[in-house]
Design a protein around this motif. Structure first.
Motif, PDB file in Angstrom:
ATOM      1  N   VAL A 108     -32.308 -17.307  -7.782  1.00  0.00           N
ATOM      2  CA  VAL A 108     -31.359 -17.846  -6.794  1.00  0.00           C
ATOM      3  C   VAL A 108     -30.251 -18.622  -7.518  1.00  0.00           C
ATOM      4  O   VAL A 108     -29.057 -18.398  -7.278  1.00  0.00           O
ATOM      5  CB  VAL A 108     -32.070 -18.752  -5.760  1.00  0.00           C
ATOM      6  CG1 VAL A 108     -31.052 -19.534  -4.933  1.00  0.00           C
ATOM      7  CG2 VAL A 108     -32.955 -17.930  -4.835  1.00  0.00           C
ATOM      8  N   LEU A 109     -30.649 -19.503  -8.434  1.00  0.00           N
ATOM      9  CA  LEU A 109     -29.637 -20.320  -9.130  1.00  0.00           C
ATOM     10  C   LEU A 109     -28.759 -19.454 -10.032  1.00  0.00           C
ATOM     11  O   LEU A 109     -27.549 -19.673 -10.130  1.00  0.00           O
ATOM     12  CB  LEU A 109     -30.307 -21.451  -9.920  1.00  0.00           C
ATOM     13  CG  LEU A 109     -30.964 -22.523  -9.043  1.00  0.00           C
ATOM     14  CD1 LEU A 109     -31.719 -23.536  -9.891  1.00  0.00           C
ATOM     15  CD2 LEU A 109     -29.939 -23.240  -8.160  1.00  0.00           C
ATOM     16  N   GLN A 110     -29.363 -18.445 -10.673  1.00  0.00           N
ATOM     17  CA  GLN A 110     -28.562 -17.561 -11.530  1.00  0.00           C
ATOM     18  C   GLN A 110     -27.604 -16.722 -10.684  1.00  0.00           C
ATOM     19  O   GLN A 110     -26.457 -16.501 -11.074  1.00  0.00           O
ATOM     20  CB  GLN A 110     -29.479 -16.663 -12.371  1.00  0.00           C
ATOM     21  CG  GLN A 110     -28.715 -15.819 -13.369  1.00  0.00           C
ATOM     22  CD  GLN A 110     -27.798 -16.634 -14.272  1.00  0.00           C
ATOM     23  OE1 GLN A 110     -28.266 -17.524 -14.991  1.00  0.00           O
ATOM     24  NE2 GLN A 110     -26.491 -16.382 -14.222  1.00  0.00           N
ATOM     25  N   SER A 111     -28.060 -16.273  -9.515  1.00  0.00           N
ATOM     26  CA  SER A 111     -27.166 -15.510  -8.620  1.00  0.00           C
ATOM     27  C   SER A 111     -25.999 -16.386  -8.173  1.00  0.00           C
ATOM     28  O   SER A 111     -24.856 -15.914  -8.117  1.00  0.00           O
ATOM     29  CB  SER A 111     -27.927 -15.030  -7.379  1.00  0.00           C
ATOM     30  OG  SER A 111     -28.964 -14.165  -7.727  1.00  0.00           O
ATOM     31  N   MET A 112     -26.294 -17.635  -7.878  1.00  0.00           N
ATOM     32  CA  MET A 112     -25.216 -18.543  -7.465  1.00  0.00           C
ATOM     33  C   MET A 112     -24.206 -18.721  -8.598  1.00  0.00           C
ATOM     34  O   MET A 112     -22.994 -18.721  -8.369  1.00  0.00           O
ATOM     35  CB  MET A 112     -25.797 -19.901  -7.041  1.00  0.00           C
ATOM     36  CG  MET A 112     -26.598 -19.824  -5.754  1.00  0.00           C
ATOM     37  SD  MET A 112     -27.328 -21.398  -5.290  1.00  0.00           S
ATOM     38  CE  MET A 112     -25.908 -22.255  -4.649  1.00  0.00           C
ATOM     39  N   ALA A 113     -24.719 -18.875  -9.813  1.00  0.00           N
ATOM     40  CA  ALA A 113     -23.825 -19.066 -10.961  1.00  0.00           C
ATOM     41  C   ALA A 113     -23.001 -17.801 -11.214  1.00  0.00           C
ATOM     42  O   ALA A 113     -21.797 -17.876 -11.515  1.00  0.00           O
ATOM     43  CB  ALA A 113     -24.654 -19.427 -12.201  1.00  0.00           C
ATOM     44  N   THR A 114     -23.645 -16.636 -11.102  1.00  0.00           N
ATOM     45  CA  THR A 114     -22.925 -15.371 -11.299  1.00  0.00           C
ATOM     46  C   THR A 114     -21.837 -15.227 -10.236  1.00  0.00           C
ATOM     47  O   THR A 114     -20.707 -14.806 -10.529  1.00  0.00           O
ATOM     48  CB  THR A 114     -23.915 -14.184 -11.234  1.00  0.00           C
ATOM     49  OG1 THR A 114     -24.907 -14.376 -12.244  1.00  0.00           O
ATOM     50  CG2 THR A 114     -23.211 -12.850 -11.457  1.00  0.00           C
ATOM     51  N   GLU A 115     -22.178 -15.605  -9.009  1.00  0.00           N
ATOM     52  CA  GLU A 115     -21.188 -15.516  -7.939  1.00  0.00           C
ATOM     53  C   GLU A 115     -19.991 -16.425  -8.215  1.00  0.00           C
ATOM     54  O   GLU A 115     -18.840 -16.046  -7.988  1.00  0.00           O
ATOM     55  CB  GLU A 115     -21.845 -15.872  -6.592  1.00  0.00           C
ATOM     56  CG  GLU A 115     -20.980 -15.441  -5.427  1.00  0.00           C
ATOM     57  CD  GLU A 115     -21.305 -16.167  -4.142  1.00  0.00           C
ATOM     58  OE1 GLU A 115     -22.302 -16.921  -4.091  1.00  0.00           O
ATOM     59  OE2 GLU A 115     -20.530 -16.003  -3.183  1.00  0.00           O
ATOM     60  N   VAL A 116     -20.275 -17.639  -8.731  1.00  0.00           N
ATOM     61  CA  VAL A 116     -19.182 -18.561  -9.071  1.00  0.00           C
ATOM     62  C   VAL A 116     -18.241 -17.882 -10.065  1.00  0.00           C
ATOM     63  O   VAL A 116     -17.016 -17.894  -9.906  1.00  0.00           O
ATOM     64  CB  VAL A 116     -19.726 -19.887  -9.673  1.00  0.00           C
ATOM     65  CG1 VAL A 116     -18.593 -20.710 -10.290  1.00  0.00           C
ATOM     66  CG2 VAL A 116     -20.443 -20.705  -8.611  1.00  0.00           C
ATOM     67  N   THR A 117     -18.821 -17.250 -11.095  1.00  0.00           N
ATOM     68  CA  THR A 117     -17.970 -16.607 -12.115  1.00  0.00           C
ATOM     69  C   THR A 117     -17.155 -15.476 -11.495  1.00  0.00           C
ATOM     70  O   THR A 117     -15.961 -15.328 -11.787  1.00  0.00           O
ATOM     71  CB  THR A 117     -18.831 -16.071 -13.274  1.00  0.00           C
ATOM     72  OG1 THR A 117     -19.701 -17.109 -13.700  1.00  0.00           O
ATOM     73  CG2 THR A 117     -17.977 -15.644 -14.445  1.00  0.00           C
ATOM     74  N   LEU A 118     -17.780 -14.679 -10.626  1.00  0.00           N
ATOM     75  CA  LEU A 118     -17.046 -13.584  -9.976  1.00  0.00           C
ATOM     76  C   LEU A 118     -15.892 -14.115  -9.122  1.00  0.00           C
ATOM     77  O   LEU A 118     -14.771 -13.621  -9.190  1.00  0.00           O
ATOM     78  CB  LEU A 118     -18.005 -12.756  -9.106  1.00  0.00           C
ATOM     79  CG  LEU A 118     -18.991 -11.856  -9.859  1.00  0.00           C
ATOM     80  CD1 LEU A 118     -20.051 -11.301  -8.912  1.00  0.00           C
ATOM     81  CD2 LEU A 118     -18.249 -10.707 -10.553  1.00  0.00           C
ATOM     82  N   VAL A 119     -16.182 -15.157  -8.347  1.00  0.00           N
ATOM     83  CA  VAL A 119     -15.147 -15.711  -7.453  1.00  0.00           C
ATOM     84  C   VAL A 119     -14.029 -16.353  -8.271  1.00  0.00           C
ATOM     85  O   VAL A 119     -12.840 -16.120  -8.024  1.00  0.00           O
ATOM     86  CB  VAL A 119     -15.769 -16.727  -6.458  1.00  0.00           C
ATOM     87  CG1 VAL A 119     -14.684 -17.489  -5.702  1.00  0.00           C
ATOM     88  CG2 VAL A 119     -16.696 -16.030  -5.474  1.00  0.00           C
ATOM     89  N   MET A 120     -14.422 -17.149  -9.290  1.00  0.00           N
ATOM     90  CA  MET A 120     -13.410 -17.848 -10.087  1.00  0.00           C
ATOM     91  C   MET A 120     -12.556 -16.858 -10.887  1.00  0.00           C
ATOM     92  O   MET A 120     -11.363 -17.060 -11.071  1.00  0.00           O
ATOM     93  CB  MET A 120     -14.062 -18.864 -11.032  1.00  0.00           C
ATOM     94  CG  MET A 120     -14.689 -20.059 -10.338  1.00  0.00           C
ATOM     95  SD  MET A 120     -13.569 -21.010  -9.285  1.00  0.00           S
ATOM     96  CE  MET A 120     -12.491 -21.775 -10.498  1.00  0.00           C
ATOM     97  N   SER A 121     -13.172 -15.754 -11.345  1.00  0.00           N
ATOM     98  CA  SER A 121     -12.402 -14.742 -12.087  1.00  0.00           C
ATOM     99  C   SER A 121     -11.352 -14.137 -11.162  1.00  0.00           C
ATOM    100  O   SER A 121     -10.210 -13.915 -11.572  1.00  0.00           O
ATOM    101  CB  SER A 121     -13.309 -13.610 -12.582  1.00  0.00           C
ATOM    102  OG  SER A 121     -14.351 -14.129 -13.310  1.00  0.00           O
ATOM    103  N   LYS A 122     -11.759 -13.878  -9.930  1.00  0.00           N
ATOM    104  CA  LYS A 122     -10.825 -13.284  -8.963  1.00  0.00           C
ATOM    105  C   LYS A 122      -9.675 -14.254  -8.689  1.00  0.00           C
ATOM    106  O   LYS A 122      -8.500 -13.877  -8.726  1.00  0.00           O
ATOM    107  CB  LYS A 122     -11.582 -12.965  -7.674  1.00  0.00           C
ATOM    108  CG  LYS A 122     -10.875 -12.008  -6.773  1.00  0.00           C
ATOM    109  CD  LYS A 122     -11.819 -11.597  -5.652  1.00  0.00           C
ATOM    110  CE  LYS A 122     -11.102 -10.737  -4.632  1.00  0.00           C
ATOM    111  NZ  LYS A 122     -11.977 -10.412  -3.510  1.00  0.00           N
ATOM    112  N   VAL A 123     -10.040 -15.515  -8.443  1.00  0.00           N
ATOM    113  CA  VAL A 123      -9.016 -16.533  -8.164  1.00  0.00           C
ATOM    114  C   VAL A 123      -8.067 -16.656  -9.367  1.00  0.00           C
ATOM    115  O   VAL A 123      -6.855 -16.809  -9.215  1.00  0.00           O
ATOM    116  CB  VAL A 123      -9.672 -17.899  -7.839  1.00  0.00           C
ATOM    117  CG1 VAL A 123      -8.638 -19.005  -7.719  1.00  0.00           C
ATOM    118  CG2 VAL A 123     -10.504 -17.806  -6.565  1.00  0.00           C
TER     119      VAL A 123
END
Ligand SMILES: N[C@@H](CCC(=O)N[C@@H](CS)C(=O)NCC(=O)O)C(=O)O
Length: 214
Positions: A108-123
């Motif tokens: 769960v925590l790793q998925s959250m961190a991966t999602e942060v990277t995906l979102v921040m890369s897009k931004v």
């Protein structure tokens, strides 16, 4: 004129209403009945630690207290629990002493961190077609598939006498945030969707919806 002592004691949660790590802390504060104020970080691209309550990692959430600042969701939830007068029975990550539970928390925590990277890369304007981006999406999809497959076993293995668990709060924030940020449609994850619908009945969930701060 100096501030009243109670005003100095009131902690300040620094974060964003659209952030899943911030929401973990907001849900805990609501569940534990800890009064606090909320300070929005306006620009997540800022490189100034002062904009993040002094966090050198340039991340939210941060909880500012008279004793000092607490960096990260888990530290904050623990401090909120110490400040709570009700002190309900919380299942913390260190209580997860069988593989299915410990692995669920990790994923769960790793998925959250991966999602942060995906979102921040897009931004930040990064390309979706890089090999690293493709790998991150595969990692996220693999982890979500594992969580879906193991959801029933995980929920059954949690201590029945708990009032709240860090695992369930983080799982709820992860699944609902994937949909909110349009990173991954979550309807195909039937067991996780069922869990979220059930968990969303809590007042703490109703009080802390994801939204973009204006
Ligand atoms: N380890 C931290 C992670 C916090 C985190 O990644 N927060 C995101 C927002 S949900 C963030 O600050 N992102 C800014 C960035 O990646 O630059 C925690 O557990 O709270």
């Amino acid at each position: 004129m100096s501030a009243a002592p109670e005003a100095l004691e009131r902690p300040v949660l620094i974060g964003r209403s659209s952030s899943h790590f911030t929401r973990i802390a907001r849900i805990f504060a609501a569940e534990l009945g800890v009064d606090h104020s909320f300070q929005v970080v306006r620009d997540l691209m800022s490189s100034n630690p002062e904009d993040y309550g002094g966090n050198p990692a340039l991340r939210i959430p941060v909880l500012k207290t008279p004793q000092g600042s607490w960096f990260g969701a888990l530290n904050i939830c623990r401090e909120l629990w110490r400040r709570s007068s009700s002190r309900p029975r919380v299942s913390w990550p260190e209580d997860l002493d069988v593989p299915v539970l410990a692995n669920a928390q990790e994923l769960v925590l790793q998925s959250m961190a991966t999602e942060v990277t995906l979102v921040m890369s897009k931004v930040g304007g990064a390309s979706d077609s890089s090999a690293h981006h493709t790998k991150m999406r595969t990692q996220l999809i693999n982890m979500m598939a594992w969580l879906e497959q193991n959801a029933q076993a995980v929920l059954a293995a949690l201590p029945p006498q708990r009032d709240l668990s860090f695992l369930e709060v983080t799982l709820y924030c992860l699944v609902t945030h994937l949909e909110f940020r349009e990173v991954l449609p979550t309807a195909p994850y039937v067991e996780l969707t069922r869990f979220c619908q059930q968990f969303a009945k809590r007042a703490s969930i109703q009080e802390t919806p994801f939204r973009f701060d204006t």
